[in-house]
Design a protein around this motif. Structure first.
Motif, PDB file in Angstrom:
ATOM      1  N   UNK A   1       0.832  -1.199   0.000  1.00 40.19           N
ATOM      2  CA  UNK A   1       0.000   0.000   0.000  1.00 40.19           C
ATOM      3  C   UNK A   1       0.872   1.257   0.000  1.00 40.19           C
ATOM      4  N   UNK A   2       0.456   2.234  -0.804  1.00 40.98           N
ATOM      5  CA  UNK A   2       1.059   3.573  -0.777  1.00 40.98           C
ATOM      6  C   UNK A   2       0.157   4.461   0.077  1.00 40.98           C
ATOM      7  N   UNK A   3       0.669   5.049   1.155  1.00 38.46           N
ATOM      8  CA  UNK A   3      -0.176   5.895   2.001  1.00 38.46           C
ATOM      9  C   UNK A   3      -0.788   7.050   1.211  1.00 38.46           C
ATOM     10  N   UNK A   4      -1.945   7.501   1.661  1.00 41.47           N
ATOM     11  CA  UNK A   4      -2.610   8.624   1.006  1.00 41.47           C
ATOM     12  C   UNK A   4      -1.930   9.948   1.346  1.00 41.47           C
ATOM     13  N   UNK A   5      -1.195   9.985   2.445  1.00 43.34           N
ATOM     14  CA  UNK A   5      -0.532  11.225   2.859  1.00 43.34           C
ATOM     15  C   UNK A   5       0.957  11.141   2.534  1.00 43.34           C
ATOM     16  N   UNK A   6       1.522  12.308   2.207  1.00 44.71           N
ATOM     17  CA  UNK A   6       2.968  12.420   2.037  1.00 44.71           C
ATOM     18  C   UNK A   6       3.521  12.859   3.385  1.00 44.71           C
ATOM     19  N   UNK A   7       4.043  11.915   4.137  1.00 46.13           N
ATOM     20  CA  UNK A   7       4.473  12.199   5.510  1.00 46.13           C
ATOM     21  C   UNK A   7       5.567  13.254   5.573  1.00 46.13           C
ATOM     22  N   UNK A   8       6.416  13.309   4.557  1.00 44.14           N
ATOM     23  CA  UNK A   8       7.528  14.258   4.585  1.00 44.14           C
ATOM     24  C   UNK A   8       7.075  15.696   4.386  1.00 44.14           C
ATOM     25  N   UNK A   9       5.880  15.891   3.828  1.00 45.20           N
ATOM     26  CA  UNK A   9       5.392  17.238   3.537  1.00 45.20           C
ATOM     27  C   UNK A   9       4.469  17.788   4.617  1.00 45.20           C
ATOM     28  N   UNK A  10       4.107  16.984   5.579  1.00 46.74           N
ATOM     29  CA  UNK A  10       3.140  17.420   6.595  1.00 46.74           C
ATOM     30  C   UNK A  10       3.749  18.441   7.545  1.00 46.74           C
ATOM     31  N   UNK A  11       2.971  19.450   7.885  1.00 47.45           N
ATOM     32  CA  UNK A  11       3.357  20.409   8.925  1.00 47.45           C
ATOM     33  C   UNK A  11       2.304  20.501  10.024  1.00 47.45           C
ATOM     34  N   UNK A  12       1.051  20.285   9.647  1.00 50.35           N
ATOM     35  CA  UNK A  12      -0.050  20.356  10.611  1.00 50.35           C
ATOM     36  C   UNK A  12      -0.930  19.130  10.449  1.00 50.35           C
ATOM     37  N   UNK A  13      -1.405  18.590  11.543  1.00 52.31           N
ATOM     38  CA  UNK A  13      -2.283  17.419  11.527  1.00 52.31           C
ATOM     39  C   UNK A  13      -3.439  17.653  12.505  1.00 52.31           C
ATOM     40  N   UNK A  14      -4.375  16.688  12.542  1.00 47.86           N
ATOM     41  CA  UNK A  14      -5.544  16.797  13.406  1.00 47.86           C
ATOM     42  C   UNK A  14      -5.748  15.480  14.153  1.00 47.86           C
ATOM     43  N   UNK A  15      -5.827  15.604  15.455  1.00 45.08           N
ATOM     44  CA  UNK A  15      -5.981  14.424  16.317  1.00 45.08           C
ATOM     45  C   UNK A  15      -7.482  14.217  16.570  1.00 45.08           C
ATOM     46  N   UNK A  16      -7.949  12.995  16.291  1.00 41.40           N
ATOM     47  CA  UNK A  16      -9.350  12.663  16.584  1.00 41.40           C
ATOM     48  C   UNK A  16      -9.431  12.207  18.023  1.00 41.40           C
TER      49      UNK A  16
END
Length: 280
Positions: A258-273
């Motif tokens: 599987x290829x993740x839907x997110x590019x982890x290296x480009x993330x700066x902000x996320x949201x915790x459920x």
């Protein structure tokens, strides 16, 4: 005196004659100035010319350096203006990206009313080694974040799961980390499996979909979501898409890369459920 005139009279007469001739000559060549004044001006003229040349050169150099200084000040001011404009552009870009994330999050809240409580957080550290893939966030128990919370991007795609929590920080194991194991469902075929990190795939930012049913008909590009079975994690969070279908080492079962839907290296902000409704 008589002896002086007797001994030097001829020289005195000669000198007087020379002076008379010189005076007469100067009076001829200068009709407007007295002879002595004319002589003084003749002698001073070269010095005046030299002085004028030096003064002109000095004034020209002074004007040149004044122009250079003015140009340097102007260049400095232009650089400041350019730097301010670039800062404004960067800030505008950041504001635009922030607005886009907030719009996406609002749309996500509208679409996923079962995900009732989000906490935004910024990534303070990316850690990728041969043994783990993790993110450190700037939020923790003070904001109600707990171990086991899912973390998503502004599109609702799964980023990882909270594993450690402090007062104002938490550590998230990303979906490619080997400690990750999530119930998964293939959207097109509804086949169930287990999405989990793998040492050989983690370095390429990939994970495996194992325990697929016999006879499953997966295709490259198939979307894979969380199944939500067991109630540990929300259902229908996007994990990624099928990149390859392979046979395991035993030769008896299939698994998908599987290829993740997110590019982890480009993330700066996320949201915790922080909380969600369990759908049965």
């Amino acid at each position: 005196m008589k002896n002086f005139l007797r001994n030097h009279g001829l020289w005195v007469l000669a000198a007087a004659a020379i002076i008379s001739v010189a005076m007469a000559a100067m009076s001829v060549f200068s009709s407007t100035s007295a002879p002595l004044s004319n002589l003084a001006n003749i002698l001073a003229s070269p010095f005046r010319s030299a002085y004028t040349s030096v003064a002109t050169w000095f004034n020209e150099k002074q004007a040149y350096f004044a122009d250079v200084q003015a140009m340097e000040e102007e260049i400095t001011q232009l650089k400041r203006k350019i730097a301010q404009m670039e800062a404004d552009v960067r800030q505008g870009k950041l504001d635009s990206e922030e607005n886009a994330r907030l719009r996406n999050l609002n749309e996500l809240r509208q679409q996923r009313r079962d995900l009732s409580d989000f906490e935004s957080a910024y990534i303070t550290e990316h850690s990728v080694t041969n043994w783990e893939s993790s993110l450190t966030l700037n939020k923790g128990t003070a904001q109600g974040i707990a171990q086991g919370n899912c973390v998503v991007d502004d599109q609702g795609a799964l980023v990882g799961v909270v594993r450690e929590v402090g007062w104002n920080w938490c550590r998230v194991m990303t979906i490619v980390d080997t400690d990750i194991s999530l119930g998964a469902r293939v959207f097109r075929t509804q086949d169930l499996g287990l999405a989990e990190g793998n040492f050989s795939l983690m370095g390429n930012n990939r994970l495996r979909l194992d325990f697929l049913p016999v006879g499953c008909q997966l295709m490259g590009g198939d979307l894979v979501l969380t199944s939500g079975l067991g109630g540990f994690y929300p259902q229908d969070l996007v994990i990624g898409s099928v990149e390859e279908i392979k046979v395991d080492d035993s030769g008896a079962a299939l698994y998908a890369v599987l290829a993740p839907a997110v590019d982890l290296s480009e993330l700066t902000e996320v949201f915790v459920i922080k909380s969600f409704d369990i759908v049965t």
